[in-house]
Design a protein around this motif. Structure first.
Motif, PDB file in Angstrom:
ATOM      1  N   LEU A  98       0.827  -1.203   0.000  1.00  0.00           N
ATOM      2  CA  LEU A  98       0.000   0.000   0.000  1.00  0.00           C
ATOM      3  C   LEU A  98       0.863   1.255   0.000  1.00  0.00           C
ATOM      4  O   LEU A  98       0.590   2.212  -0.739  1.00  0.00           O
ATOM      5  CB  LEU A  98      -0.941   0.002   1.207  1.00  0.00           C
ATOM      6  N   LYS A  99       1.915   1.265   0.789  1.00  0.00           N
ATOM      7  CA  LYS A  99       2.811   2.425   0.828  1.00  0.00           C
ATOM      8  C   LYS A  99       3.477   2.633  -0.525  1.00  0.00           C
ATOM      9  O   LYS A  99       3.559   3.763  -1.014  1.00  0.00           O
ATOM     10  CB  LYS A  99       3.865   2.266   1.920  1.00  0.00           C
ATOM     11  N   ASN A 100       3.916   1.556  -1.161  1.00  0.00           N
ATOM     12  CA  ASN A 100       4.531   1.675  -2.487  1.00  0.00           C
ATOM     13  C   ASN A 100       3.537   2.229  -3.511  1.00  0.00           C
ATOM     14  O   ASN A 100       3.889   3.062  -4.347  1.00  0.00           O
ATOM     15  CB  ASN A 100       5.078   0.325  -2.959  1.00  0.00           C
ATOM     16  N   ILE A 101       2.297   1.757  -3.432  1.00  0.00           N
ATOM     17  CA  ILE A 101       1.272   2.235  -4.368  1.00  0.00           C
ATOM     18  C   ILE A 101       0.987   3.717  -4.134  1.00  0.00           C
ATOM     19  O   ILE A 101       0.980   4.511  -5.066  1.00  0.00           O
ATOM     20  CB  ILE A 101      -0.017   1.396  -4.248  1.00  0.00           C
ATOM     21  N   THR A 102       0.749   4.089  -2.874  1.00  0.00           N
ATOM     22  CA  THR A 102       0.399   5.487  -2.590  1.00  0.00           C
ATOM     23  C   THR A 102       1.576   6.423  -2.812  1.00  0.00           C
ATOM     24  O   THR A 102       1.389   7.567  -3.210  1.00  0.00           O
ATOM     25  CB  THR A 102      -0.144   5.657  -1.160  1.00  0.00           C
ATOM     26  N   MET A 105       1.792   7.484  -6.439  1.00  0.00           N
ATOM     27  CA  MET A 105       0.680   8.272  -6.984  1.00  0.00           C
ATOM     28  C   MET A 105       1.136   9.701  -7.305  1.00  0.00           C
ATOM     29  O   MET A 105       1.955  10.262  -6.574  1.00  0.00           O
ATOM     30  CB  MET A 105      -0.474   8.351  -5.967  1.00  0.00           C
ATOM     31  N   PRO A 106       0.589  10.293  -8.348  1.00  0.00           N
ATOM     32  CA  PRO A 106       0.980  11.666  -8.692  1.00  0.00           C
ATOM     33  C   PRO A 106       0.267  12.716  -7.827  1.00  0.00           C
ATOM     34  O   PRO A 106       0.570  13.893  -7.936  1.00  0.00           O
ATOM     35  CB  PRO A 106       0.558  11.796 -10.156  1.00  0.00           C
ATOM     36  N   SER A 107      -0.652  12.295  -6.971  1.00  0.00           N
ATOM     37  CA  SER A 107      -1.359  13.267  -6.142  1.00  0.00           C
ATOM     38  C   SER A 107      -1.019  13.063  -4.671  1.00  0.00           C
ATOM     39  O   SER A 107      -0.577  12.000  -4.259  1.00  0.00           O
ATOM     40  CB  SER A 107      -2.871  13.146  -6.361  1.00  0.00           C
ATOM     41  N   ALA A 108      -1.256  14.132  -3.908  1.00  0.00           N
ATOM     42  CA  ALA A 108      -0.989  14.090  -2.479  1.00  0.00           C
ATOM     43  C   ALA A 108      -2.067  13.244  -1.793  1.00  0.00           C
ATOM     44  O   ALA A 108      -3.248  13.357  -2.126  1.00  0.00           O
ATOM     45  CB  ALA A 108      -0.983  15.497  -1.904  1.00  0.00           C
ATOM     46  N   LEU A 109      -1.656  12.407  -0.842  1.00  0.00           N
ATOM     47  CA  LEU A 109      -2.603  11.553  -0.138  1.00  0.00           C
ATOM     48  C   LEU A 109      -2.282  11.554   1.347  1.00  0.00           C
ATOM     49  O   LEU A 109      -1.150  11.287   1.752  1.00  0.00           O
ATOM     50  CB  LEU A 109      -2.538  10.117  -0.676  1.00  0.00           C
ATOM     51  N   TRP A 121       0.930   9.280   5.080  1.00  0.00           N
ATOM     52  CA  TRP A 121       1.364  10.531   4.465  1.00  0.00           C
ATOM     53  C   TRP A 121       2.229  10.117   3.284  1.00  0.00           C
ATOM     54  O   TRP A 121       3.337   9.630   3.476  1.00  0.00           O
ATOM     55  CB  TRP A 121       2.172  11.286   5.520  1.00  0.00           C
ATOM     56  N   ASN A 122       1.733  10.272   2.056  1.00  0.00           N
ATOM     57  CA  ASN A 122       2.479   9.717   0.928  1.00  0.00           C
ATOM     58  C   ASN A 122       3.632  10.627   0.487  1.00  0.00           C
ATOM     59  O   ASN A 122       3.803  11.749   0.972  1.00  0.00           O
ATOM     60  CB  ASN A 122       1.555   9.335  -0.233  1.00  0.00           C
TER      61      ASN A 122
END
Length: 174
Positions: A98-102, A105-109, A121-122
């Motif tokens: 999950l951390k690798n996926i988030t 991501m190109p957006s803040a999460l 906190w990605n």
């Protein structure tokens, strides 16, 4: 004389029976003590070690039954601990995935719990905010970002209902 002899014989037998009962009581007490001692020693060690009680050393069938049940308890505990370790490893692997996926991501999460404490906190929010995940996670969201009462109410509503709410924040420059 005959009465005296019969009284002495009866007294002799009585003393003999009392002595035999005393010896039998001592033998039984020692065997009980050994069984109880074996169990107390087993339970002391079983709290920290994966050991079993030797039921073949038990003399009384009740102790053998208790020993068998205690051994089953240890076996079940060992199996549950193995299952727990497997589940923990799987959870860690899923958290890493999950951390690798988030993080990719190109957006803040930002993920928060019901107390609005940050639990994820990605990488994108790290870059945009300048705050590393280790510094943000565990803190309350409103301690890091200045949010309006309306934004906080929307977040709380989402946490309460589980349904997403949206709000566009427009920043005016100039």
């Amino acid at each position: 004389k005959e009465l005296q002899r019969k009284i002495l014989v009866i007294l002799g037998f009585s003393i003999l029976i009392i002595l035999l009962a005393l010896v039998a009581g001592i033998v039984i007490t020692n065997r009980l003590y050994k069984g109880v001692h074996a169990f107390t020693d087993f339970f002391r060690k079983a709290a920290d070690e994966d050991i079993k009680i030797n039921v073949t050393e038990m003399i009384f069938k009740e102790f053998k039954l208790l020993g068998t049940l205690a051994n089953q308890m240890v076996e079940e505990r060992i199996e549950k601990e193995k299952e727990l370790r497997r589940a923990m490893l799987e959870t860690i692997n899923l958290q890493n995935l999950l951390k690798n996926i988030t993080d990719s991501m190109p957006s803040a999460l930002i993920a928060i719990n019901h107390d609005m404490a940050i639990i994820h906190w990605n990488r994108n929010i790290e870059i945009n905010s300048g705050i590393e995940a280790g510094q943000a996670e565990g803190r309350i969201l409103t301690d890091i970002f200045e949010l309006s009462k309306k934004e906080v109410a929307l977040i709380r509503e989402t946490l309460r209902t589980g349904k997403p709410c949206s709000h566009t924040r427009v920043t005016k420059y100039g």
